[in-house]
Scaffold this motif. Structure first.
Motif, PDB file in Angstrom:
ATOM      1  N   GLU A   1      62.106  36.684 -51.956  1.00 27.00           N
ATOM      2  CA  GLU A   1      61.932  35.158 -51.481  1.00 27.00           C
ATOM      3  C   GLU A   1      62.284  35.305 -50.001  1.00 27.00           C
ATOM      4  O   GLU A   1      61.439  34.360 -49.098  1.00 27.00           O
ATOM      5  CB  GLU A   1      63.112  34.421 -52.064  1.00 27.00           C
ATOM      6  N   GLY A   2      63.253  36.067 -49.480  1.00 27.85           N
ATOM      7  CA  GLY A   2      63.346  36.041 -47.872  1.00 27.85           C
ATOM      8  C   GLY A   2      63.695  34.742 -47.155  1.00 27.85           C
ATOM      9  O   GLY A   2      64.435  33.942 -47.857  1.00 27.85           O
ATOM     10  N   ILE A   3      63.164  34.459 -45.936  1.00 26.66           N
ATOM     11  CA  ILE A   3      63.531  33.281 -45.388  1.00 26.66           C
ATOM     12  C   ILE A   3      62.573  31.924 -46.095  1.00 26.66           C
ATOM     13  O   ILE A   3      61.741  32.138 -46.573  1.00 26.66           O
ATOM     14  CB  ILE A   3      63.303  33.223 -44.113  1.00 26.66           C
ATOM     15  N   ASP A   4      63.217  30.733 -45.895  1.00 23.49           N
ATOM     16  CA  ASP A   4      62.535  29.638 -46.352  1.00 23.49           C
ATOM     17  C   ASP A   4      61.269  29.359 -45.888  1.00 23.49           C
ATOM     18  O   ASP A   4      60.699  29.905 -44.664  1.00 23.49           O
ATOM     19  CB  ASP A   4      63.291  28.267 -45.666  1.00 23.49           C
ATOM     20  N   ILE A   5      60.371  29.050 -46.784  1.00 21.41           N
ATOM     21  CA  ILE A   5      58.829  28.958 -46.602  1.00 21.41           C
ATOM     22  C   ILE A   5      58.411  28.149 -45.350  1.00 21.41           C
ATOM     23  O   ILE A   5      57.360  28.493 -44.490  1.00 21.41           O
ATOM     24  CB  ILE A   5      58.116  28.492 -47.963  1.00 21.41           C
ATOM     25  N   VAL A   6      59.087  27.303 -44.884  1.00 21.18           N
ATOM     26  CA  VAL A   6      58.691  26.187 -43.860  1.00 21.18           C
ATOM     27  C   VAL A   6      59.047  27.242 -42.577  1.00 21.18           C
ATOM     28  O   VAL A   6      58.268  27.182 -41.835  1.00 21.18           O
ATOM     29  CB  VAL A   6      59.626  24.979 -43.712  1.00 21.18           C
ATOM     30  N   GLN A   7      60.231  27.824 -42.599  1.00 25.14           N
ATOM     31  CA  GLN A   7      60.576  28.605 -41.330  1.00 25.14           C
ATOM     32  C   GLN A   7      59.702  29.918 -41.283  1.00 25.14           C
ATOM     33  O   GLN A   7      59.120  30.206 -40.291  1.00 25.14           O
ATOM     34  CB  GLN A   7      62.054  28.995 -41.625  1.00 25.14           C
TER      35      GLN A   7
ATOM     36  N   GLN B   1      55.139  34.256 -40.303  1.00 23.65           N
ATOM     37  CA  GLN B   1      55.358  35.545 -41.203  1.00 23.65           C
ATOM     38  C   GLN B   1      54.540  35.265 -42.489  1.00 23.65           C
ATOM     39  O   GLN B   1      54.620  36.196 -43.227  1.00 23.65           O
ATOM     40  CB  GLN B   1      57.038  35.763 -41.521  1.00 23.65           C
ATOM     41  N   LYS B   2      54.592  33.889 -43.082  1.00 29.66           N
ATOM     42  CA  LYS B   2      53.784  33.554 -44.112  1.00 29.66           C
ATOM     43  C   LYS B   2      52.751  32.427 -43.831  1.00 29.66           C
ATOM     44  O   LYS B   2      53.002  31.307 -43.880  1.00 29.66           O
ATOM     45  CB  LYS B   2      54.784  33.031 -45.303  1.00 29.66           C
ATOM     46  N   PRO B   3      51.715  32.843 -43.166  1.00 30.50           N
ATOM     47  CA  PRO B   3      50.681  31.889 -42.732  1.00 30.50           C
ATOM     48  C   PRO B   3      49.819  31.354 -43.796  1.00 30.50           C
ATOM     49  O   PRO B   3      49.267  30.329 -43.375  1.00 30.50           O
ATOM     50  CB  PRO B   3      50.058  32.585 -41.802  1.00 30.50           C
ATOM     51  N   ILE B   4      49.732  31.665 -45.099  1.00 28.74           N
ATOM     52  CA  ILE B   4      49.302  31.026 -45.902  1.00 28.74           C
ATOM     53  C   ILE B   4      49.954  30.990 -47.297  1.00 28.74           C
ATOM     54  O   ILE B   4      50.507  31.827 -47.626  1.00 28.74           O
ATOM     55  CB  ILE B   4      47.911  31.735 -46.441  1.00 28.74           C
ATOM     56  N   PHE B   5      50.110  29.800 -47.764  1.00 31.08           N
ATOM     57  CA  PHE B   5      50.602  29.746 -49.118  1.00 31.08           C
ATOM     58  C   PHE B   5      50.165  28.239 -49.956  1.00 31.08           C
ATOM     59  O   PHE B   5      49.200  27.483 -49.480  1.00 31.08           O
ATOM     60  CB  PHE B   5      52.417  29.314 -48.843  1.00 31.08           C
TER      61      PHE B   5
ATOM     62  N   ASN C   1      54.718  15.972 -45.788  1.00 35.38           N
ATOM     63  CA  ASN C   1      55.878  15.336 -45.027  1.00 35.38           C
ATOM     64  C   ASN C   1      56.908  16.414 -44.505  1.00 35.38           C
ATOM     65  O   ASN C   1      57.609  16.280 -43.801  1.00 35.38           O
ATOM     66  CB  ASN C   1      56.260  14.221 -45.915  1.00 35.38           C
ATOM     67  N   ILE C   2      57.163  17.358 -45.614  1.00 36.70           N
ATOM     68  CA  ILE C   2      58.171  18.360 -45.163  1.00 36.70           C
ATOM     69  C   ILE C   2      58.026  19.181 -43.886  1.00 36.70           C
ATOM     70  O   ILE C   2      58.491  19.396 -43.087  1.00 36.70           O
ATOM     71  CB  ILE C   2      58.303  19.282 -46.356  1.00 36.70           C
ATOM     72  N   LEU C   3      56.671  19.479 -43.770  1.00 37.60           N
ATOM     73  CA  LEU C   3      55.972  20.373 -42.648  1.00 37.60           C
ATOM     74  C   LEU C   3      56.275  19.186 -41.434  1.00 37.60           C
ATOM     75  O   LEU C   3      56.263  19.811 -40.382  1.00 37.60           O
ATOM     76  CB  LEU C   3      54.876  20.801 -42.677  1.00 37.60           C
ATOM     77  N   ASN C   4      55.692  18.372 -41.554  1.00 33.98           N
ATOM     78  CA  ASN C   4      55.812  17.212 -40.483  1.00 33.98           C
ATOM     79  C   ASN C   4      57.148  16.977 -39.863  1.00 33.98           C
ATOM     80  O   ASN C   4      57.293  16.775 -38.605  1.00 33.98           O
ATOM     81  CB  ASN C   4      54.819  15.637 -40.823  1.00 33.98           C
ATOM     82  N   ASP C   5      58.056  17.031 -40.875  1.00 35.94           N
ATOM     83  CA  ASP C   5      59.467  16.638 -40.357  1.00 35.94           C
ATOM     84  C   ASP C   5      60.144  17.847 -39.919  1.00 35.94           C
ATOM     85  O   ASP C   5      60.626  17.678 -38.839  1.00 35.94           O
ATOM     86  CB  ASP C   5      60.336  16.166 -41.648  1.00 35.94           C
ATOM     87  N   GLN C   6      59.809  18.927 -40.624  1.00 33.91           N
ATOM     88  CA  GLN C   6      60.786  20.195 -40.080  1.00 33.91           C
ATOM     89  C   GLN C   6      59.988  21.314 -39.312  1.00 33.91           C
ATOM     90  O   GLN C   6      60.498  22.312 -38.796  1.00 33.91           O
ATOM     91  CB  GLN C   6      61.193  20.982 -41.472  1.00 33.91           C
ATOM     92  N   ALA C   7      58.832  20.927 -39.221  1.00 36.77           N
ATOM     93  CA  ALA C   7      57.903  21.801 -38.326  1.00 36.77           C
ATOM     94  C   ALA C   7      57.009  21.154 -37.578  1.00 36.77           C
ATOM     95  O   ALA C   7      55.783  21.376 -37.474  1.00 36.77           O
ATOM     96  CB  ALA C   7      57.117  22.730 -39.071  1.00 36.77           C
ATOM     97  N   ALA C   8      57.445  19.987 -36.837  1.00 37.60           N
ATOM     98  CA  ALA C   8      56.742  19.010 -35.704  1.00 37.60           C
ATOM     99  C   ALA C   8      56.197  19.771 -34.797  1.00 37.60           C
ATOM    100  O   ALA C   8      55.118  19.529 -34.403  1.00 37.60           O
ATOM    101  CB  ALA C   8      57.679  18.044 -35.542  1.00 37.60           C
ATOM    102  N   ASP C   9      56.748  20.779 -34.498  1.00 39.31           N
ATOM    103  CA  ASP C   9      56.190  21.625 -33.210  1.00 39.31           C
ATOM    104  C   ASP C   9      54.695  22.464 -33.698  1.00 39.31           C
ATOM    105  O   ASP C   9      54.143  22.812 -32.623  1.00 39.31           O
ATOM    106  CB  ASP C   9      57.185  22.695 -32.531  1.00 39.31           C
ATOM    107  N   LEU C  10      54.745  22.123 -34.943  1.00 37.98           N
ATOM    108  CA  LEU C  10      53.144  23.049 -35.434  1.00 37.98           C
ATOM    109  C   LEU C  10      52.332  22.293 -35.490  1.00 37.98           C
ATOM    110  O   LEU C  10      51.060  22.427 -35.797  1.00 37.98           O
ATOM    111  CB  LEU C  10      53.464  23.619 -36.557  1.00 37.98           C
TER     112      LEU C  10
END
Length: 409
Positions: free
Chosen positions: A243-249, A255-259, A267-276
């Motif tokens: 499993e490794g690190i959280d998918i968002v991180q 490290q995991k560019p496709i899922f 919304n999870i990505l918008n909130d937790q990965a706003a810099d992307l």
């Protein structure tokens, strides 16, 4: 929302199949003649209570009592309700649970009420969602919200390995994921969640597999080839069994560019990965013979011995009005089940949600058999033995097919 199948202990499954035989019919649901009892699961249950005020204003003689039930307690509570005959008037069910509870006789057949509620017409819903509305020759539920799986990908990193657009076929996906894996240390081009029971079936459906209750045929070329493709990502270390690190991180770090995932990740990505922002997108699933994906979500059903059937149906109809569904989406981040809702600009003109709308037009639901959850969990066990234990695919699928036949018998 329910994103993964719940592992149901065998003793509970046996109890459900016989529970109604021991119940004496029970009284109708609700503590008073003016109270409509509604059971809803997970976070939706908490949010639904906020949605009932407008309904109560339109129906001042009715008080809606929403009980929020955690998903991990829901099966036991529903089983108890079936055994005692004291359930709610309206209950929410994850789509993979519908067949099991319908088979036990816990859900009211709505067939005779369909003419009085045109909003319940099957043609108002995605074709894939219609599967969960029916059990045998009965109508046992109305889709409340839906979800499907699409492909999330880092547009910037795909560009670097030669893909200006999302991979559209199995071959392109394998090629892109391989190149991404080779682009750096600790990079896995495609993340596949080994706990997600639906992904292997999505691949199988895309390869032309059709499930047959009389002959599960999990050793067919269509299913075998799909599992070979699925497991090849782990064998070639393009995907990882850890499993490794959280998918968002991991997505942020490249490290995991496709899922693959559902609409909740927007919304999870918008909130937790706003810099992307501007560096990722969603696309329909890559195709083999087709690019079909799964469809899930939740339905509203009426408990079999409710004494407030008319009120229950009116409540479900209200919750399934297009405007109400759009309001619910804004509150819960779940997708409307009504086709008409997808014509609204908030969905039709959104670059992310519109992809989900397109994918929802090409989906399959879990087969409406009560044993499906158990079969899916058996497949995950087989896949673990292949990916981690090194088991032979053909031998493992032969064993799995035999188990599936035994489960269905």
């Amino acid at each position: 929302m329910k994103k993964k199948g719940l592992v149901v202990p065998a003793v509970l499954a046996m109890g459900l199949s016989t529970a109604l035989a021991g119940c004496g019919g029970g009284e109708g649901s609700g503590d008073s003649e003016n109270t409509l009892s509604v059971w809803a699961m997970g976070e939706e249950g908490k949010l639904l209570d906020e949605m009932t005020e407008a309904y109560e204003e339109e129906n001042p003689d009715i008080t809606v009592d929403v009980q929020a039930i955690p998903w991990d307690q829901a099966y036991d509570k529903l089983l108890t309700a079936v055994a005692s005959g004291n359930g709610p008037d309206v209950l929410q069910l994850g789509t993979t649970w519908v067949a099991e509870f319908a088979d036990a006789g816990a859900l009211l057949d709505l067939t005779e009420h369909m003419e009085d509620y045109p909003d319940f017409d099957l043609d108002n819903y995605f074709e894939g969602a219609q599967t969960s509305m029916k059990y045998d020759d009965q109508i046992v539920g109305i889709p409340w919200y839906v979800e499907t799986r699409t492909m999330y990908y880092r547009t910037d990193l795909l560009e670097e390995v030669g893909y200006s657009e999302a991979p559209a076929t199995w071959d392109e996906l394998k090629d892109a994921a391989t190149k991404l894996t080779e682009s750096g240390e600790n990079v896995y081009g495609l993340d596949i969640d080994l706990n997600d029971q639906i992904t292997p079936f999505i691949f199988a459906w895309q390869n032309g597999f059709e499930f047959d209750t009389e002959n599960p045929n999990f050793t067919s070329p269509e299913f075998t080839e799909a599992l070979e493709y699925y497991t090849s990502y782990f064998k070639e270390e393009i995907s990882t069994t850890s499993e490794g690190i959280d998918i968002v991180q991991a997505f942020k770090d490249g490290q995991k560019p496709i899922f693959f995932s559902g609409p909740w990740m927007i919304n999870i990505l918008n909130d937790q990965a706003a810099d992307l922002e501007g560096q990722w997108a969603v696309a329909e699933m890559p195709a083999q013979k087709s690019n079909v994906s799964s469809i899930g979500g939740a339905n509203f059903s009426v408990f079999h011995n409710s004494e407030k059937v008319d009120e229950a149906l009116d409540f479900i109809a209200y919750m399934n009005e297009v405007d109400t569904q759009l309001e619910w989406m804004d509150k819960s981040n779940t997708l409307p089940s009504r086709l008409e809702a997808w014509e609204d600009p908030v969905l039709a003109e959104d670059e992310m949600y519109s992809v989900f709308g397109k994918q929802l037009e090409n989906t399959k639901g879990a087969p409406p058999i009560k044993e499906w959850e158990k079969i899916a969990q058996e497949l995950l066990s087989s896949i673990e033995r292949i990916n981690i234990g090194g088991a032979d695919i053909d031998e493992e699928l032969e064993s799995f097919n035999e188990k599936a036949e035994t489960i269905i018998e």
